[in-house]
Write a protein that holds these residues in place. Structure first.
Motif, PDB file in Angstrom:
ATOM      1  N   ALA A  61     126.715  20.361  23.322  1.00 30.12           N
ATOM      2  CA  ALA A  61     126.430  19.785  22.008  1.00 30.12           C
ATOM      3  C   ALA A  61     124.973  19.337  21.949  1.00 30.12           C
ATOM      4  O   ALA A  61     124.300  19.510  20.933  1.00 30.12           O
ATOM      5  CB  ALA A  61     127.363  18.617  21.740  1.00 30.12           C
ATOM      6  N   THR A  62     124.474  18.755  23.047  1.00 28.44           N
ATOM      7  CA  THR A  62     123.092  18.289  23.074  1.00 28.44           C
ATOM      8  C   THR A  62     122.128  19.445  22.894  1.00 28.44           C
ATOM      9  O   THR A  62     121.095  19.326  22.237  1.00 28.44           O
ATOM     10  CB  THR A  62     122.800  17.622  24.433  1.00 28.44           C
ATOM     11  N   MET A  63     122.488  20.563  23.494  1.00 32.29           N
ATOM     12  CA  MET A  63     121.614  21.726  23.498  1.00 32.29           C
ATOM     13  C   MET A  63     121.671  22.456  22.160  1.00 32.29           C
ATOM     14  O   MET A  63     120.722  23.103  21.759  1.00 32.29           O
ATOM     15  CB  MET A  63     122.124  22.645  24.598  1.00 32.29           C
ATOM     16  N   ALA A  64     122.810  22.344  21.468  1.00 35.60           N
ATOM     17  CA  ALA A  64     123.028  23.136  20.258  1.00 35.60           C
ATOM     18  C   ALA A  64     122.303  22.544  19.066  1.00 35.60           C
ATOM     19  O   ALA A  64     121.515  21.608  19.182  1.00 35.60           O
ATOM     20  CB  ALA A  64     124.524  23.253  19.988  1.00 35.60           C
ATOM     21  N   SER A  65     122.597  23.100  17.913  1.00 31.66           N
ATOM     22  CA  SER A  65     121.771  22.853  16.739  1.00 31.66           C
ATOM     23  C   SER A  65     121.733  21.400  16.280  1.00 31.66           C
ATOM     24  O   SER A  65     120.707  20.931  15.807  1.00 31.66           O
ATOM     25  CB  SER A  65     122.267  23.749  15.609  1.00 31.66           C
ATOM     26  N   HIS A  66     122.816  20.684  16.420  1.00 26.84           N
ATOM     27  CA  HIS A  66     122.856  19.354  15.813  1.00 26.84           C
ATOM     28  C   HIS A  66     121.935  18.364  16.522  1.00 26.84           C
ATOM     29  O   HIS A  66     121.188  17.635  15.878  1.00 26.84           O
ATOM     30  CB  HIS A  66     124.295  18.845  15.835  1.00 26.84           C
ATOM     31  N   TYR A  67     121.978  18.323  17.832  1.00 32.49           N
ATOM     32  CA  TYR A  67     121.174  17.341  18.567  1.00 32.49           C
ATOM     33  C   TYR A  67     119.873  17.935  19.091  1.00 32.49           C
ATOM     34  O   TYR A  67     118.885  17.232  19.247  1.00 32.49           O
ATOM     35  CB  TYR A  67     122.003  16.736  19.710  1.00 32.49           C
ATOM     36  N   ASP A  68     119.886  19.198  19.416  1.00 27.55           N
ATOM     37  CA  ASP A  68     118.683  19.976  19.641  1.00 27.55           C
ATOM     38  C   ASP A  68     117.749  19.423  20.719  1.00 27.55           C
ATOM     39  O   ASP A  68     116.766  18.745  20.436  1.00 27.55           O
ATOM     40  CB  ASP A  68     117.924  20.125  18.317  1.00 27.55           C
ATOM     41  N   LEU A  69     118.065  19.748  21.930  1.00 28.03           N
ATOM     42  CA  LEU A  69     117.245  19.330  23.073  1.00 28.03           C
ATOM     43  C   LEU A  69     115.840  19.928  23.007  1.00 28.03           C
ATOM     44  O   LEU A  69     114.897  19.401  23.604  1.00 28.03           O
ATOM     45  CB  LEU A  69     117.949  19.767  24.362  1.00 28.03           C
ATOM     46  N   ALA A  70     115.683  21.004  22.275  1.00 25.61           N
ATOM     47  CA  ALA A  70     114.392  21.697  22.194  1.00 25.61           C
ATOM     48  C   ALA A  70     113.288  20.804  21.652  1.00 25.61           C
ATOM     49  O   ALA A  70     112.111  21.037  21.909  1.00 25.61           O
ATOM     50  CB  ALA A  70     114.530  22.935  21.322  1.00 25.61           C
ATOM     51  N   ARG A  71     113.677  19.764  20.933  1.00 22.36           N
ATOM     52  CA  ARG A  71     112.664  18.852  20.389  1.00 22.36           C
ATOM     53  C   ARG A  71     111.864  18.169  21.485  1.00 22.36           C
ATOM     54  O   ARG A  71     110.784  17.650  21.246  1.00 22.36           O
ATOM     55  CB  ARG A  71     113.337  17.767  19.541  1.00 22.36           C
ATOM     56  N   PHE A  72     112.404  18.154  22.700  1.00 25.74           N
ATOM     57  CA  PHE A  72     111.722  17.467  23.794  1.00 25.74           C
ATOM     58  C   PHE A  72     111.041  18.455  24.731  1.00 25.74           C
ATOM     59  O   PHE A  72     110.772  18.146  25.872  1.00 25.74           O
ATOM     60  CB  PHE A  72     112.726  16.596  24.548  1.00 25.74           C
ATOM     61  N   GLY A  73     110.802  19.626  24.227  1.00 23.17           N
ATOM     62  CA  GLY A  73     110.121  20.627  25.041  1.00 23.17           C
ATOM     63  C   GLY A  73     111.010  21.210  26.109  1.00 23.17           C
ATOM     64  O   GLY A  73     110.527  21.780  27.071  1.00 23.17           O
ATOM     65  N   SER A  74     112.311  21.035  25.961  1.00 20.91           N
ATOM     66  CA  SER A  74     113.216  21.493  27.010  1.00 20.91           C
ATOM     67  C   SER A  74     114.170  22.562  26.504  1.00 20.91           C
ATOM     68  O   SER A  74     115.311  22.622  26.922  1.00 20.91           O
ATOM     69  CB  SER A  74     114.022  20.322  27.555  1.00 20.91           C
ATOM     70  N   GLU A  75     113.689  23.390  25.567  1.00 20.04           N
ATOM     71  CA  GLU A  75     114.636  24.385  25.049  1.00 20.04           C
ATOM     72  C   GLU A  75     114.901  25.487  26.050  1.00 20.04           C
ATOM     73  O   GLU A  75     115.884  26.182  25.962  1.00 20.04           O
ATOM     74  CB  GLU A  75     114.153  24.981  23.732  1.00 20.04           C
ATOM     75  N   ARG A  76     114.006  25.625  27.020  1.00 15.66           N
ATOM     76  CA  ARG A  76     114.186  26.714  27.974  1.00 15.66           C
ATOM     77  C   ARG A  76     115.117  26.216  29.088  1.00 15.66           C
ATOM     78  O   ARG A  76     114.668  25.646  30.076  1.00 15.66           O
ATOM     79  CB  ARG A  76     112.824  27.149  28.511  1.00 15.66           C
ATOM     80  N   VAL A  77     116.413  26.449  28.867  1.00 18.97           N
ATOM     81  CA  VAL A  77     117.380  26.043  29.881  1.00 18.97           C
ATOM     82  C   VAL A  77     117.471  27.167  30.890  1.00 18.97           C
ATOM     83  O   VAL A  77     117.895  28.271  30.572  1.00 18.97           O
ATOM     84  CB  VAL A  77     118.753  25.792  29.242  1.00 18.97           C
ATOM     85  N   GLY A  78     117.037  26.881  32.095  1.00 15.37           N
ATOM     86  CA  GLY A  78     117.021  27.933  33.111  1.00 15.37           C
ATOM     87  C   GLY A  78     118.229  27.798  33.992  1.00 15.37           C
ATOM     88  O   GLY A  78     118.667  26.705  34.301  1.00 15.37           O
TER      89      GLY A  78
END
Lengths: 410, 195, 173
Positions: free
Chosen positions: B66-83
Motif C-alpha cells: 500500500a505504501t508503494m502503490a498510488s495512494h501513499y506513493d513512496l516515490a515522493r521520497f526518491g525511493s520509487e526504485r524498489v530493487g
C-alpha cells in the motif's frame, strides 16, 4: 555424454547435448510473493522438476492457540491470510458460536456478510492485480490499489484498524456501523465497479495477456480434488464447490448469487473465476446493504447476539455499572463456562475452504486447534502444475494460485 | 499560446511556495559559487535517492504494498526504485516475522548488500518478535543484523512506514562519509559476527 | 436418489467392519468414530470406493496429543467429505507416542502428503509408506515434536530474548 544424465528428458537424435540447470527460486526471490523456496531443475527454459520448501515463516499458531482464551485467538486468525483478515475473524467467531451455541440475529449475519464479501474483494483484487504485475502490466495494480484503500477506510470506521483488523466479537460486532462507514460503503459501491470494469477491459480480452496465461499451469478437476483444492482454484477446474452454498453460514442462504466456474483449471481460468467472483461479491454486498436498511425500530440497532456470558459488555457500562464490570472480568479471566466439545467449522475463505477444528476440554483455552489452511494444501500441487512448462509460466502459476505465506506456514 | 492550458487557476502559482526542493546545507555563498562540506553534499544526494530492498515476509509486506502503490506513493521520497537484488540496494526493509529458519537467509542478504547500507525493521515482529513468542520465531532481527530504524505497529500504517523512511533519510543525510571506515563501525559488525 | 445421512453412513460402516469401529458420536451433527490404527487405510479405502458413500475428498488430516491416555497418546484425525451429497465424516485412530506407526494415506490422496508431513513435524507420527516423510515447517535440526503437550510454547533455553525489555526480571548479565 552418457544417457544416465538424461534419463528424464528425451532429446531428438542429433540434438545438441544438454545438461539440466538447477535454479534456486526463493525464499527471497522477487517473483515469489511471500517466502517460498522452489528448487527447480531446468532444461533450457523448460521445467523438468520442481521441489518446494516451506516453513520460512512458521509462527506456531496452533501451539499459541493452546495458550489463549477463545477471544484472543481472533488476533491470530488475522495473521493467517492477511489479505482478507476479516474473513478469517468471522470464520473464527462462527466456530466459537457453534461451540458455545450462540444464535446470532439476522442483522448481525448481514453485517458480517458485507464485511466478508468486502474482504473477499480485497483478496481477489490483490491476487488478480499481482497476476498482472507478474505478466508485466504494472498499471492495473497501481490503479486498483487505490480502491483497496476505500475498503480499508470502511474497516477503519468499523474497527479502527486497516490490515490486521481483529474485527468483531464472539456473538457479533463490538459496535454498530456508524454513518461514515455506510457513506464510505456507498462511495465504494459506486466507484469500485467502474474501476473493476476498466481493470477487466485492460486484461480479460488482452491478446498478450491471454497468450501468456491460457494453457499454463492447468490441472484437471479430478487431480484438483485429489490434491484437496478448494475455492477459486477448484472452481477454475470446473467443480462448483462453494461452502457458502453447500453449507450456508451467516445466512448466506438469503442471498442470490451464482458460482462462477472455469473449465480447464489453467491460470487464465483462475483469473476469470476471481474476476467474476468480485462481481458476485459486489452483488451480495448490495443485497445485504438493502436487507440491513429494511430493519426498523429496535431491530435496526442490533449488532450483537444476546449472550452476556461470552460477549464483552460495552466499555462505558463496564466503567459505570457493577454487573457489567463483573461480566467483563469473568470473560477476560476465562471464568465463564466453555462447553466440552469437538467442532469442525469451515467458511469459504478467499482462497478456499478455511476450516477450524477446535477441541475444547472445558478449560479456559482450546485443548487443540487446527486450522485447515487452503494455501498449504494446494501448494503441494505446484510441482505437478509447473512440470513441463516454461519458467516464466511457473511464476504466473504461483501468483494465480494466490499463495499467502502466512496461511501456508501457519 | 499553448493549445492545452494546464493551469486552470488565473493566478500564476509560485513554485517556491508549494514545493521544497531540498534544504540547502550550510556553507558560504557568493556570486556564482557555493562552498560547503563534501559530506553534506554526499548526504544530500544519498538521502534523496535511497534504493530500498523490501524483504517482505508477511502482513507488514501487504502494508508496504500500500505504501508503494498510488495512494501513499513512496516515490515522493526518491525511493520509487524498489530493487529486489541486494547488491544494488542501500536500504534493507525487513517487513514481517522472521522465523528461525529464515534467519540465515536474512543475514546472507544483509552481507550481500554493498556499503553504505541501512536497515529498517518494520513492525513488531521484525523489531521484537511481536506476539509470536514461540519456539520457531526469531525475537527481533537485531539479534542477527544491526538495525537503524524501528517502526512500531502490528501492522504499522503506511504513514508509519513513510515516517520510518524519513527517519532513515535523516540518518543518511547526517552520516559522515567516513563512518563506514571507522573502527567503531567495524567493531559493531564484528559483534554480529560479520567481517 | 435417496439422500445420504449419518444413519446410513454408520449402518454401512457397521455392516462392513462390525464391532471394530467404536465410540460413535455425532457432536454438532458431525459423524465421528474411532477405528483401530491398523485399519485406517481399509476404512479410508472403503469410504472412497463404496458407491453410495463416495467420501472422496480429504478435507483435513491432523493429530491431537492426549498425554493421559497411556499407550494411545496420539490421535490422528481424518476429516472426509462427500462433495456430491455434502456430508462429512470424521474418524480417529489412536497410536502410542513412543512407537507411532500409522499407514500413510498418500496413495489414496495426494493432499495427504504434506498434511502427514506436518503431522510428523508437530507430533512425530511415523506414517509408514510415506514417500518423503521429513520435517516441513520446522528446521531439520529440531530434535523434538513441538506440539506435544510436554513441550512449552517458548524455547526455554533461548538467549535471544532480552528479558529486561519484556518485564521478566533483570538482565542476566
Amino acid at each position: 555424454m552418457s544417457d544416465i544424465l538424461h534419463h528424464n528428458i528425451k532429446l531428438p537424435k542429433g540434438a545438441i547435448e544438454k545438461e539440466t540447470t538447477t535454479l534456486n527460486l526463493g525464499p527471497t526471490h522477487p517473483a515469489t510473493h511471500g517466502v517460498m523456496q522452489n528448487i527447480i531443475e531446468l532444461d533450457g527454459e523448460r521445467i523438468v522438476s520442481a521441489e518446494q520448501t516451506i516453513g520460512y515463516i512458521h509462527r506456531a499458531f496452533e501451539k499459541l492457540a493452546e495458550r489463549r482464551p477463545l477471544f484472543q485467538i481472533t488476533t491470530l486468525t488475522d495473521r493467517l491470510n492477511y489479505c482478507s483478515a476479516p474473513l478469517n475473524n468471522m470464520g473464527w467467531h462462527l466456530t466459537c458460536e457453534k461451540l458455545l451455541g450462540i444464535q446470532t440475529p439476522k442483522r448481525v449475519d448481514y453485517l458480517r456478510v458485507i464485511i466478508m464479501e468486502l474482504s473477499r474483494i480485497t483478496d481477489h483484487l490483490i491476487c488478480n492485480s499481482i497476476v498482472g504485475v507478474d505478466s508485466g502490466a504494472f498499471t492495473g495494480f497501481l490503479y486498483v490499489m487505490q480502491y483497496r484503500e476505500l475498503v480499508y477506510e470502511i474497516y477503519e470506521e468499523i474497527c479502527g484498524a486497516r490490515l490486521t483488523t481483529n474485527m468483531g466479537r464472539i456473538g457479533g460486532f463490538e459496535r454498530n456501523f456508524n454513518d461514515t462507514a455506510w457513506k464510505k460503503l456507498d462511495k465504494f459501491l459506486v466507484e469500485f465497479p467502474k474501476a473493476w470494469k476498466e481493470f477487466g477491459n485492460l486484461f480479460l480480452r488482452n491478446r498478450i495477456f491471454m497468450d501468456r496465461l491460457i494453457g499454463t499451469g492447468a490441472i484437471s478437476a479430478e487431480r484438483a480434488l485429489n490434491y484437496g483444492f478448494t475455492g477459486p482454484n477448484l472452481r477454475a477446474a470446473g467443480v462448483d464447490y462453494d461452502v457458502r452454498v453447500h453449507t450456508p453460514y451467516s445466512s448466506y442462504q438469503d442471498f442470490n448469487f451464482t458460482i462462477p466456474v472455469g473449465t480447464t483449471g489453467d491460470n487464465y481460468d483462475r483469473f476469470l473465476v476471481r474476476d467474476q467472483e468480485v462481481w458476485q461479491s459486489i452483488s451480495i454486498i448490495q443485497q445485504a446493504y438493502q436487507k440491513v436498511q429494511e430493519f426498523k425500530g429496535a431491530e435496526a440497532e442490533v449488532y450483537h447476539a444476546d449472550a452476556p456470558e461470552y460477549y464483552l459488555p460495552e466499555k462505558e457500562l463496564v466503567y459505570t455499572r457493577m454487573e457489567s464490570l463483573i461480566w467483563h472480568f469473568k470473560i477476560v479471566m476465562g471464568e465463564t463456562e466453555i462447553p466440552k466439545g469437538e467442532v469442525y467449522n469451515s467458511i469459504e475463505g478467499a482462497n478456499g475452504e478455511l476450516g477450524f477444528y477446535l477441541i475444547s476440554d472445558g478449560g479456559r483455552t482450546p485443548y487443540r486447534l487446527h486450522f485447515r489452511r487452503p494455501c498449504f494444501i494446494y501448494y503441494q500441487a505446484y510441482s505437478e502444475l509447473t512440470k513441463g512448462g516454461m519458467l516464466s509460466d511457473a511464476i504466473m502459476t504461483m501468483s494465480s494460485l494466490n499463495l499467502i505465506a502466512g496461511e501456508l506456514d501457519a | 499560446m499553448r493549445p492545452v492550458k494546464y493551469n486552470i487557476h488565473p493566478k500564476e502559482a509560485k513554485l517556491a511556495d508549494s514545493l521544497i526542493v531540498s534544504e540547502m546545507p550550510d556553507g558560504y555563498t557568493g556570486e556564482g559559487f557555493f562552498a560547503t562540506k563534501l559530506s553534506d553534499v554526499v548526504g544530500l544526494a544519498r538521502k534523496n535517492s535511497i534504493w530500498p530492498m523490501p524483504f517482505a515476509t508477511s502482513c507488514c509486506g501487504i502494508e508496504f504494498m500500500a505504501t508503494m502503490a498510488s495512494h501513499y506513493d513512496l516515490a515522493r521520497f526518491g525511493s520509487e526504485r524498489v530493487g529486489f537484488s541486494p547488491r544494488q540496494c542501500d536500504l534493507l526493509m525487513v517487513m514481517g516475522t522472521i522465523a528461525k529458519k529464515m534467519g540465515p537467509v536474512l543475514r546472507q542478504v544483509y552481507i550481500q548488500m554493498a556499503e553504505p547500507r541501512w536497515v529498517m525493521a518494520v513492525g513488531a515482529c521484525a523489531s521484537t518478535g511481536g506476539i509470536f513468542d514461540t519456539y520457531s520465531v526469531l525475537q527481533g532481527i537485531d539479534q542477527i543484523i544491526p538495525v537503524d530504524v524501528y517502526v512500531p505497529g502490528c501492522a504499522p500504517r503506511p504513514e508509519a512506514i513513510l515516517d520510518g523512511v524519513m527517519r532513515i533519510q535523516d540518518i543518511v543525510q547526517n552520516e559522515s562519509i567516513r563512518r563506514r571506515n571507522t573502527d567503531h563501525y567495524k567493531a559493531l559488525l564484528n559483534s554480529y559476527g560479520i567481517e | 436418489m435417496m439422500a445420504l445421512n449419518n444413519e446410513i453412513v454408520k449402518q454401512k460402516l457397521v455392516e462392513k467392519f462390525g464391532e471394530q469401529l467404536t465410540n460413535w458420536e455425532e457432536p454438532y451433527n458431525f459423524l465421528t468414530f474411532v477405528a483401530p490404527k491398523d485399519l485406517n487405510l481399509k476404512v479410508l479405502q472403503f469410504l472412497y470406493d463404496d458407491e453410495t458413500l463416495k467420501f472422496r475428498f480429504l478435507t483435513d488430516l491432523c493429530a491431537v496429543h492426549y498425554p493421559d491416555r497411556k499407550g494411545e497418546e496420539v490421535a490422528v484425525v481424518y476429516h472426509l467429505h462427500n462433495l456430491e451429497n455434502n456430508i462429512r465424516v470424521r474418524f480417529k485412530v489412536y497410536t502410542d507416542a513412543e512407537k507411532t506407526e500409522v499407514y500413510t494415506a498418500t496413495a489414496l490422496y495426494e493432499a495427504a502428503n504434506w498434511m502427514e508431513r506436518e503431522t510428523y513435524d508437530f507430533f512425530g507420527v511415523n506414517f509408514i509408506g510415506h514417500p518423503n516423510l521429513k520435517r516441513i515447517l520446522n528446521v531439520d535440526e529440531m530434535d523434538y515434536f513441538p506440539l506435544r503437550k510436554q513441550y512449552p510454547l517458548e524455547d526455554q533455553t533461548r538467549v535471544d530474548k532480552d528479558d529486561e525489555m519484556f518485564g521478566r526480571g533483570g538482565s542476566i548479565l
